[in-house]
Design a protein around this motif. Structure first.
Motif, PDB file in Angstrom:
ATOM      1  N   PRO A 107       0.826  -1.198   0.000  1.00  7.52           N
ATOM      2  CA  PRO A 107       0.000   0.000   0.000  1.00  7.52           C
ATOM      3  C   PRO A 107       0.870   1.262   0.000  1.00  7.52           C
ATOM      4  CG  PRO A 107       0.087  -0.914   2.202  1.00  7.52           C
ATOM      5  CD  PRO A 107       0.846  -1.853   1.309  1.00  7.52           C
ATOM      6  N   THR A 108       0.382   2.315  -0.624  1.00  7.83           N
ATOM      7  CA  THR A 108       1.025   3.623  -0.601  1.00  7.83           C
ATOM      8  C   THR A 108       0.003   4.637  -0.119  1.00  7.83           C
ATOM      9  OG1 THR A 108       2.597   3.130  -2.362  1.00  7.83           O
ATOM     10  CG2 THR A 108       2.092   5.445  -1.991  1.00  7.83           C
ATOM     11  N   THR A 109       0.407   5.464   0.831  1.00  5.23           N
ATOM     12  CA  THR A 109      -0.479   6.463   1.425  1.00  5.23           C
ATOM     13  C   THR A 109       0.122   7.840   1.211  1.00  5.23           C
ATOM     14  OG1 THR A 109      -1.117   4.860   3.123  1.00  5.23           O
ATOM     15  CG2 THR A 109      -1.643   7.163   3.547  1.00  5.23           C
ATOM     16  N   LEU A 110      -0.716   8.773   0.751  1.00  7.49           N
ATOM     17  CA  LEU A 110      -0.308  10.151   0.513  1.00  7.49           C
ATOM     18  C   LEU A 110      -1.119  11.062   1.421  1.00  7.49           C
ATOM     19  CD1 LEU A 110      -0.513  10.061  -3.394  1.00  7.49           C
ATOM     20  CD2 LEU A 110       1.417   9.435  -1.969  1.00  7.49           C
ATOM     21  N   ILE A 111      -0.494  12.108   1.947  1.00 11.09           N
ATOM     22  CA  ILE A 111      -1.191  13.081   2.784  1.00 11.09           C
ATOM     23  C   ILE A 111      -1.054  14.448   2.118  1.00 11.09           C
ATOM     24  CG2 ILE A 111      -1.298  14.190   5.038  1.00 11.09           C
ATOM     25  CD1 ILE A 111      -0.067  11.635   6.205  1.00 11.09           C
ATOM     26  N   PHE A 112      -2.204  15.081   1.880  1.00  9.43           N
ATOM     27  CA  PHE A 112      -2.261  16.400   1.247  1.00  9.43           C
ATOM     28  C   PHE A 112      -2.740  17.422   2.263  1.00  9.43           C
ATOM     29  CE2 PHE A 112      -2.805  13.336  -2.138  1.00  9.43           C
ATOM     30  CZ  PHE A 112      -2.018  13.838  -3.150  1.00  9.43           C
ATOM     31  N   ASP A 113      -2.240  18.666   2.137  1.00 11.70           N
ATOM     32  CA  ASP A 113      -2.745  19.739   2.992  1.00 11.70           C
ATOM     33  C   ASP A 113      -4.019  20.318   2.356  1.00 11.70           C
ATOM     34  OD1 ASP A 113      -1.857  21.437   0.931  1.00 11.70           O
ATOM     35  OD2 ASP A 113      -0.131  22.167   2.067  1.00 11.70           O
ATOM     36  N   TYR A 120       3.160  14.516   2.779  1.00 16.82           N
ATOM     37  CA  TYR A 120       3.777  13.299   3.296  1.00 16.82           C
ATOM     38  C   TYR A 120       3.426  12.120   2.399  1.00 16.82           C
ATOM     39  CZ  TYR A 120       4.244  16.056   7.553  1.00 16.82           C
ATOM     40  OH  TYR A 120       4.561  17.031   8.448  1.00 16.82           O
ATOM     41  N   ARG A 121       4.264  11.087   2.498  1.00 12.57           N
ATOM     42  CA  ARG A 121       4.071   9.875   1.699  1.00 12.57           C
ATOM     43  C   ARG A 121       4.662   8.702   2.472  1.00 12.57           C
ATOM     44  NH1 ARG A 121       4.104   9.383  -4.066  1.00 12.57           N
ATOM     45  NH2 ARG A 121       4.524   7.252  -4.646  1.00 12.57           N
ATOM     46  N   THR A 122       4.008   7.566   2.348  1.00 11.06           N
ATOM     47  CA  THR A 122       4.569   6.355   2.928  1.00 11.06           C
ATOM     48  C   THR A 122       4.173   5.156   2.083  1.00 11.06           C
ATOM     49  OG1 THR A 122       4.771   4.993   4.912  1.00 11.06           O
ATOM     50  CG2 THR A 122       2.625   5.969   4.505  1.00 11.06           C
ATOM     51  N   SER A 123       5.062   4.202   2.020  1.00  8.06           N
ATOM     52  CA  SER A 123       4.771   2.899   1.425  1.00  8.06           C
ATOM     53  C   SER A 123       4.812   1.903   2.558  1.00  8.06           C
ATOM     54  CB  SER A 123       5.819   2.535   0.372  1.00  8.06           C
ATOM     55  OG  SER A 123       5.771   3.446  -0.690  1.00  8.06           O
ATOM     56  N   GLY A 124       3.848   1.023   2.587  1.00  3.32           N
ATOM     57  CA  GLY A 124       3.744   0.089   3.695  1.00  3.32           C
ATOM     58  C   GLY A 124       2.654   0.548   4.640  1.00  3.32           C
TER      59      GLY A 124
END
Length: 140
Positions: A107-113, A120-124
């Motif tokens: 999974p990849t998660t992105l955080i937008f303002d 921010y971004r994370t994989s896992g």
């Protein structure tokens, strides 16, 4: 027979550090540097999200086991904080979105303002506390 055992042992010696290097950042939330191409504003309305506050977008697929854990963590944190939009994008159903955001693994998660900039971004699978720490400053 000895040659085969030596080859297997050599492969294990090479594969172990390589695997560690590839997964050492899994689940860690990384900040996107201002000025980078990924930091540019995105029209969140195209993704079906409002611009009232921060948004969490995570890419998943029905066949992805860890994606279920991300869904649980993101849902819990977004419900607890309030004011955070949440969208799950199926990689198989929308490969263009995955390409647009350079999603290479699940999974990849992105955080937008609120302005639509990726922060921010994370994989896992991120931890709930890391996700909360990334989102709280964006709610102020």
């Amino acid at each position: 027979m000895t040659t085969v055992l030596v080859a297997i042992a050599a492969a294990a010696v090479v594969a172990t550090p390589a695997g560690w290097l590839l997964t050492r950042r899994a689940g860690r939330i990384r900040q996107i540097r201002p000025g980078s191409a990924r930091h540019e504003a995105v029209d969140l309305a195209n993704l079906g999200l409002s611009r009232d506050g921060p948004a969490v977008v995570h890419f998943s697929a029905p066949w992805c086991g860890p994606c279920d854990r991300v869904r649980t963590v993101v849902g819990q944190v977004c419900d607890d904080l309030g004011g955070v939009a949440h969208l799950e994008i199926d990689l198989d159903a929308d490969p263009a979105a995955a390409h647009r955001f350079a999603v290479l693994s699940l999974p990849t998660t992105l955080i937008f303002d609120a302005e639509g900039r990726q922060r921010y971004r994370t994989s896992g699978v991120p931890t709930a506390s890391d996700l909360r720490c990334a989102l709280e400053p964006l709610l102020a």
